[in-house]
Design a protein around this motif. Structure first.
Motif, PDB file in Angstrom:
ATOM      1  N   LEU A 182       0.149   3.476  12.756  1.00  0.00           N
ATOM      2  CA  LEU A 182      -0.422   4.520  13.618  1.00  0.00           C
ATOM      3  C   LEU A 182      -1.730   5.049  13.033  1.00  0.00           C
ATOM      4  N   GLN A 183      -1.721   5.250  11.727  1.00  0.00           N
ATOM      5  CA  GLN A 183      -2.914   5.766  11.057  1.00  0.00           C
ATOM      6  C   GLN A 183      -4.030   4.726  11.044  1.00  0.00           C
ATOM      7  N   SER A 184      -3.672   3.516  10.657  1.00  0.00           N
ATOM      8  CA  SER A 184      -4.693   2.466  10.540  1.00  0.00           C
ATOM      9  C   SER A 184      -5.232   2.033  11.899  1.00  0.00           C
ATOM     10  N   ASP A 185      -4.427   2.153  12.932  1.00  0.00           N
ATOM     11  CA  ASP A 185      -4.865   1.772  14.280  1.00  0.00           C
ATOM     12  C   ASP A 185      -5.655   2.885  14.972  1.00  0.00           C
ATOM     13  N   GLY A 186      -5.783   4.018  14.293  1.00  0.00           N
ATOM     14  CA  GLY A 186      -6.623   5.088  14.826  1.00  0.00           C
ATOM     15  C   GLY A 186      -5.962   5.967  15.858  1.00  0.00           C
ATOM     16  N   TYR A 187      -4.620   6.122  15.778  1.00  0.00           N
ATOM     17  CA  TYR A 187      -3.956   6.967  16.766  1.00  0.00           C
ATOM     18  C   TYR A 187      -4.341   8.432  16.578  1.00  0.00           C
TER      19      TYR A 187
END
Length: 214
Positions: A182-187
């Motif tokens: 979630l963090q790395s995908d920019g959520y």
């Protein structure tokens, strides 16, 4: 022959003042009342604090019970881990108490463009190393389930500029991997988002809802 009267050298007996005894008794009574009141008040404060904590815990348990069944249903249909859905709803809506959640059934801070089904509200975003307050246009839902399904579809379908944006979240095998994705995908812009999601899942044992999903 007349006898002489004997005179004694006895000193008169002094009676203790009752006033001093009364003063001592009053002081002791005041001290006793103070001690009883102090410890009684401390017990009352402790009881009140324990009661408030218990009430908060009950409300949080009720919130989880409210959304968990539908989170599991969505997880089986779309492959999103229920623990992630529930934890995000808790974090984003502050247990359903935020204005966006309580008034507009938006549990995930999902934004929109159509004025007919959105509401402009203030929100905080982390930009350039600091938190700033901005006005955002957020979706309005008639039911919390609509919000949950919209959130799930966002993860499945991605964004208009990148349909594969949350692919790693969907491919994650457990909640830790999904939270990192979630963090790395920019959520979210919050740099501590992953840690917060993981802590919520672990603290409230939300992992149990993931059984049979992956």
């Amino acid at each position: 022959m007349p006898q002489k009267r004997r005179y004694t050298n006895r000193r008169p007996v002094r009676r203790r003042s009752s006033k001093k005894n009364n003063t001592t008794f009053i002081l002791l009574a005041i001290v006793a009342v103070f001690v009883i009141s102090f410890f009684g008040y401390r017990r009352y404060v402790q009881y009140r604090s324990e009661t408030q904590v218990e009430m908060v815990q009950q409300e949080r348990n009720q919130f989880v019970k409210k959304i968990a069944p539908y989170a599991v249903e969505l997880g089986k249909e779309y492959g999103v881990l229920p623990s992630i859905t529930i934890a995000q709803a808790i974090l984003e809506s502050d247990w359903g108490t935020s204005s966006l959640a309580s008034q507009y059934n938006n549990y995930f801070g999902i934004k929109g463009d159509d004025p007919s089904n959105t509401k402009v509200l203030q929100t905080k975003e982390y930009t350039n190393g600091q938190w700033i307050t901005i006005n955002g246009r957020f979706r309005v839902y008639s039911d919390f389930r609509e919000s949950m399904k919209d959130h799930t579809k966002l993860l499945v379908n991605g964004t208009t500029w990148n349909p594969q944006q949350y692919k790693q979240v969907l491919q994650s095998k457990d909640y830790i991997e999904a939270a990192v994705a979630l963090q790395s995908d920019g959520y979210a812009t919050d740099p501590g988002y992953t840690t917060k999601i993981i802590r919520i899942i672990q603290k409230y044992n939300l992992k149990k809802y993931d059984q049979g999903i992956k």
